[in-house]
Design a protein around this motif. Structure first.
Motif, mmCIF file in Angstrom:
data_model
loop_
_atom_site.group_PDB
_atom_site.id
_atom_site.type_symbol
_atom_site.label_atom_id
_atom_site.label_comp_id
_atom_site.label_asym_id
_atom_site.label_seq_id
_atom_site.Cartn_x
_atom_site.Cartn_y
_atom_site.Cartn_z
ATOM 1 N N SER A 1 -13.979 13.273 -7.488
ATOM 2 C CA SER A 1 -14.602 12.529 -8.527
ATOM 3 C C SER A 1 -13.438 11.554 -8.720
ATOM 4 O O SER A 1 -12.346 11.838 -8.772
ATOM 5 C CB SER A 1 -15.167 13.326 -9.760
ATOM 6 N N ALA A 2 -13.603 10.219 -8.856
ATOM 7 C CA ALA A 2 -12.552 9.354 -9.061
ATOM 8 C C ALA A 2 -13.214 7.923 -9.836
ATOM 9 O O ALA A 2 -14.494 7.742 -9.631
ATOM 10 C CB ALA A 2 -12.034 8.798 -7.829
ATOM 11 N N LEU A 3 -12.297 7.680 -10.711
ATOM 12 C CA LEU A 3 -12.436 6.386 -11.418
ATOM 13 C C LEU A 3 -11.494 5.329 -10.712
ATOM 14 O O LEU A 3 -10.161 5.280 -11.171
ATOM 15 C CB LEU A 3 -12.463 6.425 -13.014
ATOM 16 N N LEU A 4 -11.751 4.244 -10.047
ATOM 17 C CA LEU A 4 -10.821 3.459 -9.361
ATOM 18 C C LEU A 4 -11.257 1.969 -9.972
ATOM 19 O O LEU A 4 -12.321 1.364 -9.687
ATOM 20 C CB LEU A 4 -11.145 3.460 -7.829
ATOM 21 N N ASN A 5 -10.074 1.351 -10.394
ATOM 22 C CA ASN A 5 -10.241 -0.021 -11.101
ATOM 23 C C ASN A 5 -9.275 -0.800 -10.444
ATOM 24 O O ASN A 5 -8.287 -0.427 -10.101
ATOM 25 C CB ASN A 5 -9.710 0.338 -12.569
ATOM 26 N N ASP A 6 -9.600 -2.310 -10.517
ATOM 27 C CA ASP A 6 -8.503 -3.212 -9.977
ATOM 28 C C ASP A 6 -9.011 -4.499 -10.713
ATOM 29 O O ASP A 6 -10.185 -4.654 -11.055
ATOM 30 C CB ASP A 6 -8.472 -3.409 -8.465
ATOM 31 N N ILE A 7 -8.056 -5.453 -10.927
ATOM 32 C CA ILE A 7 -8.265 -6.548 -11.287
ATOM 33 C C ILE A 7 -8.850 -7.589 -10.416
ATOM 34 O O ILE A 7 -9.476 -8.701 -10.778
ATOM 35 C CB ILE A 7 -6.990 -7.025 -12.319
ATOM 36 N N ASN A 8 -8.865 -7.279 -9.112
ATOM 37 C CA ASN A 8 -9.441 -8.025 -8.171
ATOM 38 C C ASN A 8 -10.823 -7.763 -7.829
ATOM 39 O O ASN A 8 -11.250 -6.946 -7.350
ATOM 40 C CB ASN A 8 -8.546 -7.737 -6.772
ATOM 41 N N GLU B 1 -7.259 5.574 -11.225
ATOM 42 C CA GLU B 1 -6.179 4.718 -10.827
ATOM 43 C C GLU B 1 -6.564 3.218 -11.344
ATOM 44 O O GLU B 1 -7.606 2.541 -11.025
ATOM 45 C CB GLU B 1 -6.193 4.502 -9.278
ATOM 46 N N PRO B 2 -5.661 2.835 -12.332
ATOM 47 C CA PRO B 2 -6.035 1.569 -12.901
ATOM 48 C C PRO B 2 -5.659 0.262 -11.951
ATOM 49 O O PRO B 2 -6.349 -0.817 -12.016
ATOM 50 C CB PRO B 2 -4.846 1.575 -14.106
ATOM 51 N N PHE B 3 -4.914 0.445 -10.866
ATOM 52 C CA PHE B 3 -4.411 -0.433 -9.866
ATOM 53 C C PHE B 3 -4.830 0.182 -8.477
ATOM 54 O O PHE B 3 -4.159 0.318 -7.604
ATOM 55 C CB PHE B 3 -3.265 -0.916 -9.883
ATOM 56 N N CYS B 4 -5.986 0.111 -8.185
ATOM 57 C CA CYS B 4 -6.717 0.946 -7.043
ATOM 58 C C CYS B 4 -6.280 0.160 -5.729
ATOM 59 O O CYS B 4 -6.021 0.901 -4.481
ATOM 60 C CB CYS B 4 -7.958 1.482 -6.948
ATOM 61 N N GLY B 5 -6.104 -1.046 -5.531
ATOM 62 C CA GLY B 5 -5.773 -1.753 -4.454
ATOM 63 C C GLY B 5 -6.182 -1.482 -3.214
ATOM 64 O O GLY B 5 -7.623 -1.577 -3.101
ATOM 65 N N GLY B 6 -5.695 -1.108 -2.246
ATOM 66 C CA GLY B 6 -6.440 -0.814 -0.907
ATOM 67 C C GLY B 6 -6.902 0.454 -0.772
ATOM 68 O O GLY B 6 -7.262 0.913 0.362
ATOM 69 N N ALA C 1 -0.892 5.577 -11.253
ATOM 70 C CA ALA C 1 -0.834 3.902 -11.399
ATOM 71 C C ALA C 1 0.331 3.353 -10.767
ATOM 72 O O ALA C 1 1.396 3.821 -10.637
ATOM 73 C CB ALA C 1 -0.275 3.636 -12.821
ATOM 74 N N ASP C 2 0.042 2.339 -9.984
ATOM 75 C CA ASP C 2 1.086 1.849 -9.097
ATOM 76 C C ASP C 2 0.808 0.224 -9.315
ATOM 77 O O ASP C 2 0.176 -0.598 -8.671
ATOM 78 C CB ASP C 2 0.493 2.052 -7.595
ATOM 79 N N GLY D 1 0.782 -1.357 0.039
ATOM 80 C CA GLY D 1 0.072 0.065 -0.110
ATOM 81 C C GLY D 1 0.708 1.239 -0.077
ATOM 82 O O GLY D 1 2.009 1.170 0.541
ATOM 83 N N LYS D 2 0.339 2.329 -0.590
ATOM 84 C CA LYS D 2 1.005 3.567 -0.684
ATOM 85 C C LYS D 2 0.811 4.770 0.043
ATOM 86 O O LYS D 2 0.839 5.834 -0.211
ATOM 87 C CB LYS D 2 0.972 4.133 -2.197
ATOM 88 N N ARG D 3 0.199 4.431 1.336
ATOM 89 C CA ARG D 3 -0.274 5.411 2.188
ATOM 90 C C ARG D 3 0.846 6.268 2.522
ATOM 91 O O ARG D 3 0.741 7.587 2.817
ATOM 92 C CB ARG D 3 -1.024 4.953 3.278
ATOM 93 N N TRP D 4 2.161 5.754 2.492
ATOM 94 C CA TRP D 4 3.309 6.415 3.020
ATOM 95 C C TRP D 4 3.753 7.496 1.753
ATOM 96 O O TRP D 4 4.473 8.466 2.074
ATOM 97 C CB TRP D 4 4.442 5.623 3.059
ATOM 98 N N LEU D 5 3.184 7.421 0.665
ATOM 99 C CA LEU D 5 3.584 8.184 -0.617
ATOM 100 C C LEU D 5 2.551 9.398 -0.623
ATOM 101 O O LEU D 5 2.918 10.274 -1.358
ATOM 102 C CB LEU D 5 3.615 7.310 -1.796
ATOM 103 N N VAL D 6 1.413 9.201 0.069
ATOM 104 C CA VAL D 6 0.517 10.154 -0.032
ATOM 105 C C VAL D 6 1.107 11.876 0.155
ATOM 106 O O VAL D 6 0.756 12.780 -0.837
ATOM 107 C CB VAL D 6 -0.749 9.931 1.034
#
Length: 274
Positions: free
Chosen positions: A66-73, A50-55, A191-192, A28-33
């Motif tokens: 506004s956001a478009l949040l995608n993940d393959i999971n 975010e193409p890889f929104c993850g957590g 993208a992450d 997770g990228k909380r530290w990067l915010v």
């Protein structure tokens, strides 16, 4: 718009990191915010994609209107969609090994039957995520969740998730490959992707070097601002720079372990049109 911004200001935490993600998420990228905010502030009227929104660490840290949040999971996305609808916990949750494996079996039965979008699956996924080993989200090649019991001393389970409902109201959640995400030229894309390492198992299909190249090319063609993070391997740096990205190295505040080697991760933050 003013009302929405006012509402968002009420959910900013004192540490400036926004809402805490509801799921544990490896990498997770909380530290990067804080580093991303200096860029985001110049583009905050845009939609965040975010193409890889993850957590959801970045989206919940930046709190775009506004956001478009995608993940393959599909299970993470199903959980977020139910949070958007005001999910309340109904199933029993305890930090017990027997209960964990009972729910893991139930979860795999439900998804094998194609029942992936129910509130029960969303609740069980949350329980497995909080209780399983190290917050991992791992599936075998048959698509079965196979993370072992986590053996934490204590776990706090949420009873409801209403703090997320209003924030998610104007966010769209989608499932699929990143190239199927419909973006507008005005969007800011963050993208992450999975790290460029041999042992990364992002999904049962994996995420190959060809996928890394495909992603970088796709992002380079976006006419709006792009932010991209990854492990700073030589070939990743060469790839990003060859496509016109500006790169800088940053050190991630966590450790990785592979074949007994433990060292801090060097990441690259690549930007274009920001």
């Amino acid at each position: 718009m003013a009302t929405a911004i006012g509402h968002r200001s009420n959910v900013i935490l004192s540490n400036g990191l926004g809402l805490r993600p509801p799921l544990k998420w490896a990498g997770g990228k909380r530290w990067l915010v804080p580093k991303l905010k200096s860029i985001w502030e110049r583009h905050s009227k845009r939609r965040l994609v975010e193409p890889f929104c993850g957590g959801l660490a970045v989206a919940l840290g930046l709190l775009p209107y506004s956001a478009l949040l995608n993940d393959i999971n599909p299970h993470a996305i199903n959980f977020y969609r139910w949070l958007k609808r005001g999910l309340r916990r109904r199933i029993e949750m305890e930090n017990r090994e027997d209960m964990y494996y009972k729910y893991r079996t139930r979860f795999n039965v439900l998804i094998s039957q194609g029942i992936e979008s129910s509130s029960e699956v969303a609740e069980i996924f949350y329980y497995l995520n909080r209780t399983g080993y190290n917050g991992l989200c791992r599936f075998n090649r048959q698509g079965e969740f196979n993370v072992p019991f986590g053996k934490y001393a204590t776990i706090n389970y949420a009873t409801d998730f209403l703090e997320y409902r209003d924030v998610f109201a104007r966010w769209e959640f989608t499932v699929g490959d990143f190239e199927n995400v419909t973006v507008e030229k005005s969007d800011l894309i963050y993208a992450d992707p999975p790290y460029d390492v041999e042992f990364t198992q992002y999904a049962k299909e994996g995420f190959s070097w060809e996928d890394q190249e495909r992603l970088a090319v796709w992002l380079s063609k976006h006419r709006g601002p792009v932010i991209l993070s990854n492990q700073a391997t030589d070939r990743i740096l060469k790839l990003y720079e060859s496509l016109g990205f500006h790169t800088r190295l940053i050190t991630a505040p966590r450790m990785i372990s592979c074949t007994g080697n433990r060292s801090k991760v060097q990441e690259v933050l690549a930007t274009k049109r920001v």
